[in-house]
Scaffold this motif. Structure first.
Motif, mmCIF file in Angstrom:
data_model
loop_
_atom_site.group_PDB
_atom_site.id
_atom_site.type_symbol
_atom_site.label_atom_id
_atom_site.label_comp_id
_atom_site.label_asym_id
_atom_site.label_seq_id
_atom_site.Cartn_x
_atom_site.Cartn_y
_atom_site.Cartn_z
ATOM 1 N N GLY A 261 -6.285 -1.979 -6.060
ATOM 2 C CA GLY A 261 -6.846 -3.125 -5.341
ATOM 3 C C GLY A 261 -8.278 -2.827 -4.948
ATOM 4 N N GLY B 132 0.820 -1.201 0.000
ATOM 5 C CA GLY B 132 0.000 0.000 0.000
ATOM 6 C C GLY B 132 0.856 1.254 0.000
ATOM 7 N N ARG B 133 0.205 2.403 0.121
ATOM 8 C CA ARG B 133 0.928 3.673 0.160
ATOM 9 C C ARG B 133 1.711 3.788 1.460
HETATM 10 C C1 BTN Z 1 -3.302 1.931 -0.412
HETATM 11 O O1 BTN Z 1 -4.489 1.994 -0.159
HETATM 12 O O2 BTN Z 1 -2.440 2.188 0.443
HETATM 13 C C2 BTN Z 1 -2.870 1.538 -1.807
HETATM 14 C C3 BTN Z 1 -3.145 0.104 -2.052
HETATM 15 C C4 BTN Z 1 -2.782 -0.335 -3.457
HETATM 16 C C5 BTN Z 1 -3.027 -1.814 -3.636
HETATM 17 C C6 BTN Z 1 -2.811 -2.276 -5.039
HETATM 18 S S1 BTN Z 1 -3.382 -3.919 -5.292
HETATM 19 C C7 BTN Z 1 -2.610 -3.966 -6.825
HETATM 20 C C8 BTN Z 1 -1.259 -3.312 -6.644
HETATM 21 N N1 BTN Z 1 -0.293 -4.264 -6.127
HETATM 22 C C9 BTN Z 1 0.122 -3.933 -4.908
HETATM 23 O O3 BTN Z 1 0.935 -4.582 -4.226
HETATM 24 N N2 BTN Z 1 -0.464 -2.821 -4.509
HETATM 25 C C10 BTN Z 1 -1.364 -2.290 -5.515
#
Ligand code: BTN
Length: 250
Positions: A136, A49-50
């Motif tokens: 996601g 995630g971020r």
């Molecule tokens: C967040 O909400 O912090 C960002 C989440 C991003 C998740 C997506 S799922 C597809 C892609 N692969 C990952 O490992 N992360 C992004």
């Protein structure tokens, strides 16, 4: 008007991967991938995630990443993330009639709970700068698939639809809307600004700005031309470009 769509880049689908963003970055190191190359997975073992956080990616969701080579500077490329948030909203509206809200900068919410996260990363791919846009979405994910607090923080689409949602249809619609958005973005990054402002749930309200572990109370006024959050802090108006917000009651 945006350029007509010509998707020639492949879309690969996998049951499970570590992280679709990470896999695309590794594949890029091995060989030249076409712009628009997309990897879709239905489960991730190391979803990211971020802000260095992990992203819970149980079975039931759709996790996809698209590789782009935006020929602009990185500040401009940063606008791809809010544009992607709008593209996902459009796709979900189209497939299942559900319209999420956008919590600045790029979380999608339904009834105040997190439906979708977006992680955009830039990295050098051979001779050029690449960007991977990772998305996601909790599609049919049961609350029991999440651990601890996430059970009440997260929401899945199926909680707002009469029947389980076709995950392939969600993935295809998201890819289609990302393709359209990217064609328009190349002409003008403000291509989704009106929709972003309409869908954003973080404006015209008190918020807490969170950056580097520090919290500051502010009033969020709006979204500027660069998708920055215009926040009033101690009487001063500042464009906020980094960090995140939590929503406060008035
Ligand atoms: C967040 O909400 O912090 C960002 C989440 C991003 C998740 C997506 S799922 C597809 C892609 N692969 C990952 O490992 N992360 C992004």
């Amino acid at each position: 008007m945006s350029a007509p769509l010509q998707r020639t880049a492949p879309v690969d689908r996998r049951d499970s991967v570590t992280s679709t963003n990470s896999v695309i970055k590794s594949l890029s190191a091995e060989r030249e991938l076409a712009e628009g190359y997309t990897l879709v997975a239905y489960h991730q073992t190391q979803g990211r995630g971020r802000l260095g956080r992990s992203f819970a990616s149980p079975e039931g969701g759709v996790y996809l990443s698209m590789l782009l080579y935006p020929s602009e500077n990185l500040a401009r490329a940063a606008t791809l993330t809010p544009c992607a948030a709008v593209a996902v909203c459009r796709a979900l509206e189209r497939v299942c009639g559900v319209t999420p809200g956008i919590k600045w900068p790029n979380d999608l919410l339904l009834n105040g709970r997190k439906l979708c996260g977006i992680l955009t990363e830039s990295f050098p791919a051979r001779a050029r700068q690449a960007v991977v846009v990772g998305i996601g979405i909790n599609v049919n994910t049961p609350a029991s698939a999440f651990e601890g607090d996430l059970q009440t923080i997260a929401v899945s689409l199926a909680e707002h639809t009469p029947a389980p949602v076709d995950r392939d249809a969600v993935a295809s619609a998201v890819i289609d809307e990302l393709d359209k958005m990217y064609a328009a973005w190349q002409i003008d990054p403000r291509c989704t600004l009106d929709d972003y402002r309409r869908l954003c749930v973080s404006t015209n309200r008190p918020v807490t700005l969170i950056l580097n572990g520090q919290s500051r109370p502010a009033y969020a006024l709006g979204i500027d031309e660069n998708y920055a959050l215009q926040a009033q802090i101690n009487g001063q108006i500042e464009p906020i470009t980094m960090g995140e917000v939590s929503l406060r009651e008035a």
